[in-house]
Design a protein around this motif. Structure first.
Motif, PDB file in Angstrom:
ATOM      1  N   VAL A 165      45.272  50.512  48.413  1.00  0.00           N
ATOM      2  CA  VAL A 165      44.621  50.207  47.131  1.00  0.00           C
ATOM      3  C   VAL A 165      43.677  51.344  46.746  1.00  0.00           C
ATOM      4  CG1 VAL A 165      42.939  48.682  46.016  1.00  0.00           C
ATOM      5  CG2 VAL A 165      44.829  47.715  47.336  1.00  0.00           C
ATOM      6  N   ARG A 166      43.713  51.712  45.464  1.00  0.00           N
ATOM      7  CA  ARG A 166      42.873  52.802  44.977  1.00  0.00           C
ATOM      8  C   ARG A 166      41.808  52.285  44.008  1.00  0.00           C
ATOM      9  NH1 ARG A 166      48.076  55.051  44.354  1.00  0.00           N
ATOM     10  NH2 ARG A 166      47.951  54.704  42.092  1.00  0.00           N
ATOM     11  N   ALA A 167      40.627  52.875  44.084  1.00  0.00           N
ATOM     12  CA  ALA A 167      39.536  52.604  43.147  1.00  0.00           C
ATOM     13  C   ALA A 167      38.717  53.870  43.016  1.00  0.00           C
ATOM     14  CB  ALA A 167      38.657  51.456  43.649  1.00  0.00           C
ATOM     15  N   THR A 168      38.226  54.150  41.813  1.00  0.00           N
ATOM     16  CA  THR A 168      37.481  55.400  41.620  1.00  0.00           C
ATOM     17  C   THR A 168      36.106  55.345  42.255  1.00  0.00           C
ATOM     18  OG1 THR A 168      36.588  54.655  39.493  1.00  0.00           O
ATOM     19  CG2 THR A 168      38.686  55.856  39.446  1.00  0.00           C
ATOM     20  N   ARG A 169      35.544  54.134  42.430  1.00  0.00           N
ATOM     21  CA  ARG A 169      34.187  54.023  42.977  1.00  0.00           C
ATOM     22  C   ARG A 169      34.158  53.370  44.353  1.00  0.00           C
ATOM     23  NH1 ARG A 169      30.833  57.019  39.365  1.00  0.00           N
ATOM     24  NH2 ARG A 169      32.152  57.169  37.502  1.00  0.00           N
ATOM     25  N   ALA A 170      34.715  52.169  44.484  1.00  0.00           N
ATOM     26  CA  ALA A 170      34.608  51.476  45.768  1.00  0.00           C
ATOM     27  C   ALA A 170      35.619  50.344  45.852  1.00  0.00           C
ATOM     28  CB  ALA A 170      33.193  50.925  45.962  1.00  0.00           C
ATOM     29  N   ARG A 171      35.942  49.979  47.097  1.00  0.00           N
ATOM     30  CA  ARG A 171      36.723  48.781  47.405  1.00  0.00           C
ATOM     31  C   ARG A 171      35.843  47.918  48.315  1.00  0.00           C
ATOM     32  NH1 ARG A 171      41.891  51.356  50.133  1.00  0.00           N
ATOM     33  NH2 ARG A 171      40.220  52.563  51.092  1.00  0.00           N
ATOM     34  N   VAL A 172      35.568  46.708  47.880  1.00  0.00           N
ATOM     35  CA  VAL A 172      34.595  45.885  48.606  1.00  0.00           C
ATOM     36  C   VAL A 172      35.196  44.523  48.928  1.00  0.00           C
ATOM     37  CG1 VAL A 172      32.549  47.052  47.704  1.00  0.00           C
ATOM     38  CG2 VAL A 172      33.561  45.173  46.396  1.00  0.00           C
ATOM     39  N   TYR A 173      34.680  43.923  49.993  1.00  0.00           N
ATOM     40  CA  TYR A 173      35.261  42.685  50.532  1.00  0.00           C
ATOM     41  C   TYR A 173      34.171  41.794  51.097  1.00  0.00           C
ATOM     42  CZ  TYR A 173      36.821  40.070  54.678  1.00  0.00           C
ATOM     43  OH  TYR A 173      36.992  39.123  55.646  1.00  0.00           O
ATOM     44  N   VAL A 174      34.335  40.461  50.910  1.00  0.00           N
ATOM     45  CA  VAL A 174      33.475  39.478  51.584  1.00  0.00           C
ATOM     46  C   VAL A 174      34.351  38.451  52.289  1.00  0.00           C
ATOM     47  CG1 VAL A 174      31.481  39.731  50.045  1.00  0.00           C
ATOM     48  CG2 VAL A 174      33.271  38.046  49.492  1.00  0.00           C
ATOM     49  N   THR A 175      33.809  37.814  53.288  1.00  0.00           N
ATOM     50  CA  THR A 175      34.566  36.830  54.063  1.00  0.00           C
ATOM     51  C   THR A 175      34.734  35.525  53.291  1.00  0.00           C
ATOM     52  OG1 THR A 175      32.529  36.045  55.121  1.00  0.00           O
ATOM     53  CG2 THR A 175      33.790  37.736  56.287  1.00  0.00           C
ATOM     54  N   GLY A 176      35.844  34.842  53.576  1.00  0.00           N
ATOM     55  CA  GLY A 176      36.085  33.495  53.077  1.00  0.00           C
ATOM     56  C   GLY A 176      36.027  32.506  54.225  1.00  0.00           C
ATOM     57  N   ASN A 177      36.150  31.237  53.909  1.00  0.00           N
ATOM     58  CA  ASN A 177      36.057  30.229  54.969  1.00  0.00           C
ATOM     59  C   ASN A 177      37.196  30.340  55.984  1.00  0.00           C
ATOM     60  OD1 ASN A 177      37.487  29.211  52.538  1.00  0.00           O
ATOM     61  ND2 ASN A 177      37.907  27.427  53.813  1.00  0.00           N
TER      62      ASN A 177
END
Length: 410
Positions: A235-247
């Protein structure tokens, strides 16, 4: 000496026990719900389709009833082997598919069965047996069409849903910022590595500044589902790729998923933030662990919004990633500008969204909470459990952030 701590009623029974009795009875009743639900799911359509006046030949009635009994026994058994300690993917596929099948059949047996029977009676169509058999074939036909369509919807690459979101505090330099949201990919027993690659290819056509994944990556450990999750690294993004956890991460070694996403080039926003800067303006992009994290017992995992915002300029707009929509109460209390969530799947199989709504403030779409805070709830990119989506299509979301000060070009 006066004794305390053993209050007794007039008949000598402890008063505390008397007060606790109603609660204990309720608790005992609640224990039977997991047992009663499968029985109702299989028994109700069996009764409506086979034993309400159809007068089928005995072999047909017996064979049909036997199939429902087999489903009633087989579904919990397959679910237990598939999602329990054994984690057998084949059994999970069978159990999940049976669950989706019987939910659709139960729903339409009750709704369509009652309405169609009433309409046929009012119209004086045939006798009781004719009407009963028409209801049976109609319900089976509708269920078959919905299941085939729902399976195709679940396995297809989601459509892109695009919307502009105006944030009053967003600086003009950030007008037009493109945020892509994927969530609830739920890589699982059905191998969806090719589907995952196609989803990532679609994301890459959207020229995102920021790509977000708001949790529930998979059902199973990172080691077990690595092949399906691997395309996320493209996956490409010019600034950032961010992630948070799910249940669901907390059902299967959440730290392993955090480590894998970091390895794939995504920034796990575990109660922390980063700054997205453009055109002289800044946006705080923050994330929190899922609300179930603390009860998981995993050291260092909990939803801590104050920690996520620690050190951030309070005058800057904030985009928050939180897996469950119900985190919005805390977000609104902190003056968050926009929260992105998933978790609900839009209900996934109608009319399950009514049950989801009992637990969550929204099921899908953009909503306002308090004076400042907006919440966008995605219907999810994948599916959980039953491989069907009925009247709840999956999505890849493109949110274009807008400043009230006007566009400056992008």
């Amino acid at each position: 000496m006066t004794e305390t701590g053993d209050t007794r009623s007039a008949d000598g029974t402890p008063g505390g026990a008397e007060r606790e009795a109603p609660r204990s009875r309720l608790q005992r009743m609640m224990r039977y719900i997991p047992l009663a639900a499968p029985v109702l799911l299989w028994a109700v359509p069996c009764w409506i389709l086979l034993h309400t006046g159809q007068r089928w030949p005995l072999p047909v009635a017996l064979a049909g009833t036997a199939l429902f009994v087999l489903g009633l026994v087989g579904m919990p058994f397959a679910m237990a082997r598939g999602h329990g300690r054994r984690q057998q993917d084949g059994a999970a596929i069978v159990g999940d598919t049976l669950l989706g099948f019987i939910w659709v059949l139960f729903t339409w047996s009750v709704l369509l069965g009652a309405l169609l029977r009433l309409a046929l009676t009012v119209a004086d169509v045939g006798d009781g047996q004719d009407r009963a058999r028409i209801v049976t074939w109609a319900v089976l036909g509708v269920a078959a069409v919905l299941l085939a369509w729902g399976y195709a919807e679940a396995r297809r690459v989601p459509r892109v849903r695009r919307l502009d979101v105006e944030l009053p505090r967003l600086g003009a330099g950030l007008d037009g910022t493109r945020v892509v949201l994927i969530t609830d990919t739920h890589y699982g027993p059905l191998d969806r590595a090719r589907w995952s690659a196609r989803v990532c290819e679609t994301v890459n056509t959207l020229e995102a500044d920021l790509v977000c994944h708001t949790g529930d990556i998979a059902d199973g450990t990172a080691e077990r589902r690595r092949a399906q999750a691997a395309p996320l690294g493209t996956v490409r993004a010019t600034r950032a790729r961010v992630y948070v956890t799910g249940n669901h991460e907390y059902y299967s070694e959440a730290q392993g998923w955090v480590d894998l996403m970091d390895e794939l080039g995504w920034e796990p926003l575990r109660n922390r933030h980063l700054l997205l800067e453009r055109g002289g303006d800044s946006l705080v992009v923050a994330g929190v662990d899922d609300v179930t994290a603390e009860s998981s017992g995993l050291a260092g995992h909990r939803a801590h919004l104050a920690g996520a915002l620690d050190g951030a300029d309070p005058d800057l707009p904030v985009l928050l990633l939180a897996h469950q929509p119900k985190f919005i109460d805390r977000a609104a209390a902190h003056g968050i500008d926009l929260q992105l969530s998933g978790h609900t799947h839009g209900g996934q199989i109608w009319p399950f969204h009514y049950l989801v709504r009992v637990d969550q403030p929204t099921v899908a779409g953009l909503s306002r909470h308090g004076a400042r805070t907006l919440l966008y709830t995605s219907r999810g990119t994948g599916f959980w459990g039953p491989p069907f989506r009925v009247f709840a299509p999956s999505e890849i979301t493109l949110l274009v952030l807008r400043s009230p000060q006007g566009a400056t070009g992008h």
